[in-house]
Design an enzyme around this catalytic site. Structure first.
Site, PDB file in Angstrom:
ATOM      1  N   LYS A 181       0.765  -1.202  -0.111  1.00  0.00           N
ATOM      2  CA  LYS A 181      -0.072   0.112   0.144  1.00  0.00           C
ATOM      3  C   LYS A 181       0.746   1.252  -0.015  1.00  0.00           C
ATOM      4  O   LYS A 181       2.099   1.350   0.229  1.00  0.00           O
ATOM      5  CB  LYS A 181      -0.981  -0.006   1.095  1.00  0.00           C
TER       6      LYS A 181
HETATM    7  C1  LIG Z   1      -5.820  -4.178   0.484  1.00  0.00           C
HETATM    8  C2  LIG Z   1      -7.029  -3.885   0.598  1.00  0.00           C
HETATM    9  C3  LIG Z   1      -7.764  -4.231   1.807  1.00  0.00           C
HETATM   10  C4  LIG Z   1      -7.478  -4.843   2.786  1.00  0.00           C
HETATM   11  O1  LIG Z   1      -6.367  -4.327   3.420  1.00  0.00           O
HETATM   12  P1  LIG Z   1      -5.548  -5.168   4.796  1.00  0.00           P
HETATM   13  O2  LIG Z   1      -4.740  -4.242   5.596  1.00  0.00           O
HETATM   14  O3  LIG Z   1      -4.768  -6.369   4.077  1.00  0.00           O
HETATM   15  O4  LIG Z   1      -6.632  -5.954   5.845  1.00  0.00           O
HETATM   16  C5  LIG Z   1      -9.408  -3.752   1.502  1.00  0.00           C
HETATM   17  N1  LIG Z   1      -9.650  -3.313   0.670  1.00  0.00           N
HETATM   18  C6  LIG Z   1      -8.797  -2.821  -0.392  1.00  0.00           C
HETATM   19  C7  LIG Z   1      -9.510  -2.166  -1.728  1.00  0.00           C
HETATM   20  C8  LIG Z   1      -7.706  -3.298  -0.679  1.00  0.00           C
HETATM   21  O5  LIG Z   1      -6.971  -3.227  -1.672  1.00  0.00           O
END
Ligand SMILES: *Cc1c(COP(=O)(O)O)cnc(C)c1O
Length: 383
Positions: A181
């Site tokens: 991210k």
């Molecule tokens: C990565 C992601 C999540 C989940 O995030 P985590 O921190 O791994 O739980 C939720 N929604 C979207 C759109 C994502 O890309």
């Protein structure tokens, strides 16, 4: 040449910050977490930020704190990571999908009202790839029908639309600091809100419903604590927070390098009959989480193979959630129900885009994408 799909941006500052935390008293939720939370509040201009151990757990406790329960429905988009819909199921509620805009892949807010029933409790829009859903329109629909709104802002810390940022027009917004991210602690997340009461409930829900966290229990003289509600285990650790503080401080510089890369991709694909960059909205700041192109569904999987044979890392974000086995079998969703999301999911390819990508690598990706799509020869969009 080999181009990795992703390289993180964790460097000497983050390493020094983690070492400092490891040499301190607190490894779990403590002063570093608090520092990061107030930094995020300041960055977004919101009243409260609650550090958690993932988007998934943060969004789950947010829906719980909003009172989502068995029998309820939550409206969301099928073009997302499964976590967005799974957290609704974990509450015992039903994810009700609404189709997306065919060009951006963002939830089509003009279709939301048709999906509202007397069981609808909340709307969960996704800020796809870093571009925000139309929160002004969505917040107006929510206000009219007495619904709460949880923004899936896993892709979007930096973005805004019509001048509004994530967390400003909703009940709460959830962020992810997962490995790929925009800023990362490997795993991690945060929930932000302007609602004082909700923030207090979230703080309890993230740690077993206890009346005081470890840092509070440690810093003053020992006091008995109580359990006020049935909470979960979702708190952020100070090691995670130590990784995030300096990344958040330079997040806008990181974004401007990513913006340059995306502009080069967009220019390169503008004239192509075979490849289309996913559309950027004019009234928005795009948080540039990932860069996606579209090709004809008939050749998408061959393109994936061809790019990987050329040693270019690729991914698919996302195949429509309602077509995955579990959702078909348990919820009865079938192909044809959300045609725009299905076509999007069948035509999209994510190509490498991160600050460490070199100009040579960008050129190689562009050349290869154009050459392979020409070779496979299926015009897109079919004009
Ligand atoms: C990565 C992601 C999540 C989940 O995030 P985590 O921190 O791994 O739980 C939720 N929604 C979207 C759109 C994502 O890309």
């Amino acid at each position: 040449m080999r181009v990795e799909f992703y390289k993180h941006n964790v460097g000497p500052e983050e390493i020094a910050s983690v070492v400092e935390t490891l040499n301190s008293t607190f490894l779990t939720t403590g002063p570093r977490t608090r520092q990061f939370e107030s930094q995020l509040q300041g960055y977004l201009g919101v009243r409260h930020a609650i550090g958690v151990n993932s988007w998934t757990n943060g969004a789950f406790i947010a829906l719980k704190a909003m009172g989502v329960q068995p029998g309820d429905e939550v409206i969301t988009s099928p073009l997302t990571f499964i976590a967005s819909a799974n957290v609704v199921l974990h509450c015992g509620a039903k994810p009700v999908f609404v189709d997306v805009d065919p060009e951006t892949g963002i939830i089509d807010h003009s279709r939301i009202e048709d999906a509202i029933t007397d069981r609808t409790k909340a709307i969960l829009p996704i800020h796809l790839y870093g571009q925000m859903a139309d929160m002004k329109a969505i917040s107006e629909i929510a206000a009219e029908h007495g619904l709460q709104v949880l923004e899936d802002s896993a892709h979007c810390i930096e973005g805004s639309r019509g001048g509004h940022r994530a967390g400003s027009l909703s009940t709460a917004a959830a962020f992810s600091f997962y490995a790929t991210k925009n800023i990362t602690s490997g795993e991690g997340g945060a929930v932000v809100t302007n609602d004082d009461e909700l923030a207090e409930r979230l703080t309890k829900f993230r740690l077993h419903g206890m009346s005081a966290g470890a840092a509070d229990r440690y810093h003053s003289k020992y006091k008995h604590w109580d359990m006020e509600l049935l909470g979960y285990k979702a708190n952020m650790s100070d090691i995670q927070a130590a990784l995030l503080v300096s990344q958040l401080a330079r997040i806008d510089d990181t974004l401007s390098r990513k913006e340059q890369i995306c502009r080069r991709y967009e220019d390169a694909f503008e004239e192509s009959h075979y490849v289309q960059a996913t559309r950027s909205l004019p009234d928005s700041v795009h948080a540039r989480h990932i860069f996606t192109i579209r090709v004809h569904p008939a050749i998408r999987d061959e393109m994936l193979d061809a790019l990987q044979d050329a040693e270019i890392g690729v991914a698919v974000n996302f195949r429509a959630v309602h077509l995955l086995d579990y959702y078909r079998q348990e919820l009865g969703y079938t192909r044809g129900m959300f045609p725009e999301a299905e076509t999007f999911g069948d035509s999209t390819i994510t190509i490498p885009m991160y600050p460490k990508l070199t100009d040579e690598e960008i050129d190689y990706v562009i050349r290869t994408v154009l050459a392979e799509s020409e070779r496979l020869d299926h015009p897109w969009p079919s004009r």
